[in-house]
Scaffold this active site. Sequence first.
Site, mmCIF file in Angstrom:
data_model
loop_
_atom_site.group_PDB
_atom_site.id
_atom_site.type_symbol
_atom_site.label_atom_id
_atom_site.label_comp_id
_atom_site.label_asym_id
_atom_site.label_seq_id
_atom_site.Cartn_x
_atom_site.Cartn_y
_atom_site.Cartn_z
ATOM 1 N N LEU A 1 -2.748 -9.796 5.448
ATOM 2 C CA LEU A 1 -1.360 -9.678 4.991
ATOM 3 C C LEU A 1 -0.838 -8.253 5.210
ATOM 4 O O LEU A 1 0.334 -8.056 5.558
ATOM 5 C CB LEU A 1 -1.259 -10.051 3.506
ATOM 6 C CG LEU A 1 -1.818 -11.430 3.104
ATOM 7 C CD1 LEU A 1 -1.572 -11.688 1.619
ATOM 8 C CD2 LEU A 1 -1.203 -12.540 3.947
ATOM 9 N N ASP B 1 -6.664 2.089 4.815
ATOM 10 C CA ASP B 1 -7.681 1.049 4.657
ATOM 11 C C ASP B 1 -9.031 1.700 4.426
ATOM 12 O O ASP B 1 -9.221 2.873 4.720
ATOM 13 C CB ASP B 1 -7.715 0.119 5.878
ATOM 14 C CG ASP B 1 -8.163 -1.286 5.500
ATOM 15 O OD1 ASP B 1 -9.280 -1.446 4.979
ATOM 16 O OD2 ASP B 1 -7.384 -2.240 5.697
ATOM 17 N N ASP C 1 -10.881 4.530 -0.224
ATOM 18 C CA ASP C 1 -11.245 3.425 -1.099
ATOM 19 C C ASP C 1 -10.219 3.483 -2.225
ATOM 20 O O ASP C 1 -10.171 4.464 -2.980
ATOM 21 C CB ASP C 1 -12.667 3.665 -1.629
ATOM 22 C CG ASP C 1 -13.088 2.638 -2.668
ATOM 23 O OD1 ASP C 1 -12.226 1.881 -3.167
ATOM 24 O OD2 ASP C 1 -14.278 2.612 -3.010
ATOM 25 N N VAL C 2 -9.380 2.461 -2.354
ATOM 26 C CA VAL C 2 -8.278 2.535 -3.318
ATOM 27 C C VAL C 2 -8.765 2.630 -4.774
ATOM 28 O O VAL C 2 -7.996 3.022 -5.650
ATOM 29 C CB VAL C 2 -7.280 1.359 -3.176
ATOM 30 C CG1 VAL C 2 -6.528 1.432 -1.867
ATOM 31 C CG2 VAL C 2 -7.961 0.013 -3.375
ATOM 32 N N SER D 1 -1.356 -12.849 -6.993
ATOM 33 C CA SER D 1 -1.904 -14.088 -6.412
ATOM 34 C C SER D 1 -1.458 -15.230 -7.309
ATOM 35 O O SER D 1 -1.226 -15.023 -8.512
ATOM 36 C CB SER D 1 -3.437 -14.034 -6.413
ATOM 37 O OG SER D 1 -3.978 -15.333 -6.284
ATOM 38 N N TYR E 1 -10.891 -12.328 -10.812
ATOM 39 C CA TYR E 1 -9.781 -12.231 -9.844
ATOM 40 C C TYR E 1 -8.444 -12.515 -10.537
ATOM 41 O O TYR E 1 -7.466 -11.786 -10.366
ATOM 42 C CB TYR E 1 -10.048 -13.223 -8.710
ATOM 43 C CG TYR E 1 -9.076 -13.140 -7.555
ATOM 44 C CD1 TYR E 1 -9.086 -12.044 -6.698
ATOM 45 C CD2 TYR E 1 -8.154 -14.159 -7.314
ATOM 46 C CE1 TYR E 1 -8.200 -11.963 -5.635
ATOM 47 C CE2 TYR E 1 -7.269 -14.092 -6.251
ATOM 48 C CZ TYR E 1 -7.303 -12.990 -5.407
ATOM 49 O OH TYR E 1 -6.423 -12.908 -4.364
ATOM 50 N N PHE F 1 -3.418 -18.175 2.198
ATOM 51 C CA PHE F 1 -2.960 -17.695 3.501
ATOM 52 C C PHE F 1 -4.113 -17.604 4.487
ATOM 53 O O PHE F 1 -5.263 -17.393 4.093
ATOM 54 C CB PHE F 1 -2.301 -16.295 3.343
ATOM 55 C CG PHE F 1 -0.855 -16.381 2.944
ATOM 56 C CD1 PHE F 1 -0.488 -16.871 1.691
ATOM 57 C CD2 PHE F 1 0.149 -16.006 3.822
ATOM 58 C CE1 PHE F 1 0.847 -16.991 1.328
ATOM 59 C CE2 PHE F 1 1.480 -16.117 3.477
ATOM 60 C CZ PHE F 1 1.836 -16.612 2.220
ATOM 61 N N THR G 1 -6.166 -15.607 6.497
ATOM 62 C CA THR G 1 -6.567 -14.212 6.722
ATOM 63 C C THR G 1 -8.089 -14.163 6.683
ATOM 64 O O THR G 1 -8.738 -15.187 6.439
ATOM 65 C CB THR G 1 -6.047 -13.270 5.612
ATOM 66 O OG1 THR G 1 -6.733 -13.580 4.395
ATOM 67 C CG2 THR G 1 -4.555 -13.350 5.399
HETATM 68 P P1 NAP Z 1 -8.058 -9.202 4.032
HETATM 69 O O1 NAP Z 1 -7.675 -9.733 5.361
HETATM 70 O O2 NAP Z 1 -9.497 -9.201 3.620
HETATM 71 O O3 NAP Z 1 -7.450 -7.720 3.899
HETATM 72 C C1 NAP Z 1 -7.732 -6.911 2.803
HETATM 73 C C2 NAP Z 1 -7.886 -5.507 3.325
HETATM 74 O O4 NAP Z 1 -8.103 -4.639 2.185
HETATM 75 C C3 NAP Z 1 -9.105 -5.334 4.250
HETATM 76 O O5 NAP Z 1 -8.779 -4.533 5.362
HETATM 77 C C4 NAP Z 1 -10.105 -4.626 3.341
HETATM 78 O O6 NAP Z 1 -11.006 -3.792 4.028
HETATM 79 C C5 NAP Z 1 -9.185 -3.780 2.497
HETATM 80 N N1 NAP Z 1 -9.856 -3.337 1.294
HETATM 81 C C6 NAP Z 1 -10.679 -4.042 0.478
HETATM 82 N N2 NAP Z 1 -11.142 -3.262 -0.498
HETATM 83 C C7 NAP Z 1 -10.588 -2.032 -0.301
HETATM 84 C C8 NAP Z 1 -10.713 -0.813 -0.981
HETATM 85 N N3 NAP Z 1 -11.489 -0.666 -2.072
HETATM 86 N N4 NAP Z 1 -10.011 0.257 -0.508
HETATM 87 C C9 NAP Z 1 -9.244 0.142 0.589
HETATM 88 N N5 NAP Z 1 -9.107 -0.993 1.293
HETATM 89 C C10 NAP Z 1 -9.774 -2.082 0.838
HETATM 90 O O7 NAP Z 1 -7.335 -9.993 2.860
HETATM 91 P P2 NAP Z 1 -5.826 -10.531 2.725
HETATM 92 O O8 NAP Z 1 -5.934 -11.997 2.628
HETATM 93 O O9 NAP Z 1 -4.929 -9.900 3.702
HETATM 94 O O10 NAP Z 1 -5.515 -10.012 1.254
HETATM 95 C C11 NAP Z 1 -4.516 -9.038 0.983
HETATM 96 C C12 NAP Z 1 -4.174 -9.123 -0.497
HETATM 97 O O11 NAP Z 1 -3.588 -10.413 -0.738
HETATM 98 C C13 NAP Z 1 -5.372 -9.029 -1.434
HETATM 99 O O12 NAP Z 1 -5.008 -8.266 -2.561
HETATM 100 C C14 NAP Z 1 -5.617 -10.465 -1.842
HETATM 101 O O13 NAP Z 1 -6.216 -10.567 -3.127
HETATM 102 C C15 NAP Z 1 -4.219 -11.013 -1.840
HETATM 103 N N6 NAP Z 1 -4.132 -12.477 -1.686
HETATM 104 C C16 NAP Z 1 -4.596 -13.073 -0.565
HETATM 105 C C17 NAP Z 1 -4.507 -14.469 -0.467
HETATM 106 C C18 NAP Z 1 -4.992 -15.233 0.746
HETATM 107 O O14 NAP Z 1 -5.022 -16.464 0.710
HETATM 108 N N7 NAP Z 1 -5.343 -14.579 1.843
HETATM 109 C C19 NAP Z 1 -3.969 -15.204 -1.525
HETATM 110 C C20 NAP Z 1 -3.515 -14.543 -2.652
HETATM 111 C C21 NAP Z 1 -3.605 -13.161 -2.726
HETATM 112 P P3 NAP Z 1 -12.512 -4.314 4.286
HETATM 113 O O15 NAP Z 1 -12.379 -5.594 5.029
HETATM 114 O O16 NAP Z 1 -13.125 -3.191 5.052
HETATM 115 O O17 NAP Z 1 -13.095 -4.516 2.926
#
Ligand code: NAP
Length: 255
Positions: A17, A36, A57-58, A148, A161, A194, A196
Amino acid sequence: MQIAQQTALVTGGGSGLGAATARRLAGLGAKVAILDFDLARAQSVADSIGGVAVQADVSDEAAVEAAFNQAIDKLGSAPRITVSCAGIGLAARIVGREGKLSTDVFTKTLQVNLFGTYFVMSHAARAMADLEPVGDSNERGVIINTSSVAWQDGQLGQAAYAASKGAIASLCLPAAREFSRSGIRVMAIAPGLFETAMTETLPDDVRTAISATIPFPSRLGHADEYAQLVEQIVTNPFLNGTTIRLDGAVRLPPR
Ligand code: NAP
C-alpha cells in the site's frame, strides 16, 4: 491541498500500500521520501519515481527522528503529506496450546503498528507546524495513518493486531483536534483485504474463500485503490479526524 509540488513522506513505502501511495503521489507531482525498514527496497521504489529513500525501524523513536531529518534534507523541506503504511500482521491466540501466552506477539505488534505510527505522526506534525500555510484553507499538512477493518471486526488470533489498529483509529480525532491550531489534518484509512506482500502468502483456496466474503467487488483490493483514497483525503480539506473503511463492504467473520 493540491498535491503537485508538495513534499511527502510514506512509511512502508518499499512495498504494498505504501509503494502504491508513493507512486500515485509522485505521479501527481509530489516529491516523495520513502521510509522503510529495508533501504534497498525503499531505494528501488524511490528510483522508479524520482523520489528519495531513508531507512528506519518505525518502532525506534531515535531512528524515526534521524530519518525525518534526513528526509527533510533530501526533500528540501518538511513533508506536507505524511502517510504511515509501515506495519506488521502477526497472528496468535492470547492463550495458545498448552497455556503458552503470546505477550511477545502483543508487544511486538503494538511497538511497530501503534508506537511506530505515533512516533511518525509526532515528528511529522512538529516539522509541518513550521511550514507556511498553503491553499484556500490555509493548511500546513495532512497526516494519514493506516488502521484496518480488524479495528472493528478483529478475528480469532487478531487480538494484538486489532488492538494496535483500534488504537490508530482512536487517536485520529484527538490528534486532529490538537493539530487543528496548526492547520494540520489527521485521518486514518481502515483497509479490508488487499493484494500485497502481507496477503500474498495466503493459499489460493483461502484467497478464494476470503474473496467470496467480500460483497462487491468480490475480490481483494488493489493497492492503488488505497492510494486513490490517500489522494482524495489530501485534496479534500474537509476530511479530518475520522477513520474511513475501504473494504468492498466486507465484515470479517469470527475466524
Ligand atoms: P507490506 O506489503 O508488507 O508493506 C509493509 C511495509 O512496512 C514493508 O515494506 C515492511 O518492510 C515495512 N515495515 C514493517 N515493519 C517496519 C518497521 N518496524 N519499520 C519500518 N518499516 C516497516 O504490507 P501492506 O499490506 O502494504 O500493509 C501496509 C499497512 O496496511 C500495514 O499497516 C497493514 O497492517 C495495513 N493493512 C493491510 C491490509 C492488507 O490486506 N494488505 C489490510 C488492512 C491493513 P519489511 O517487509 O522489510 O518488513
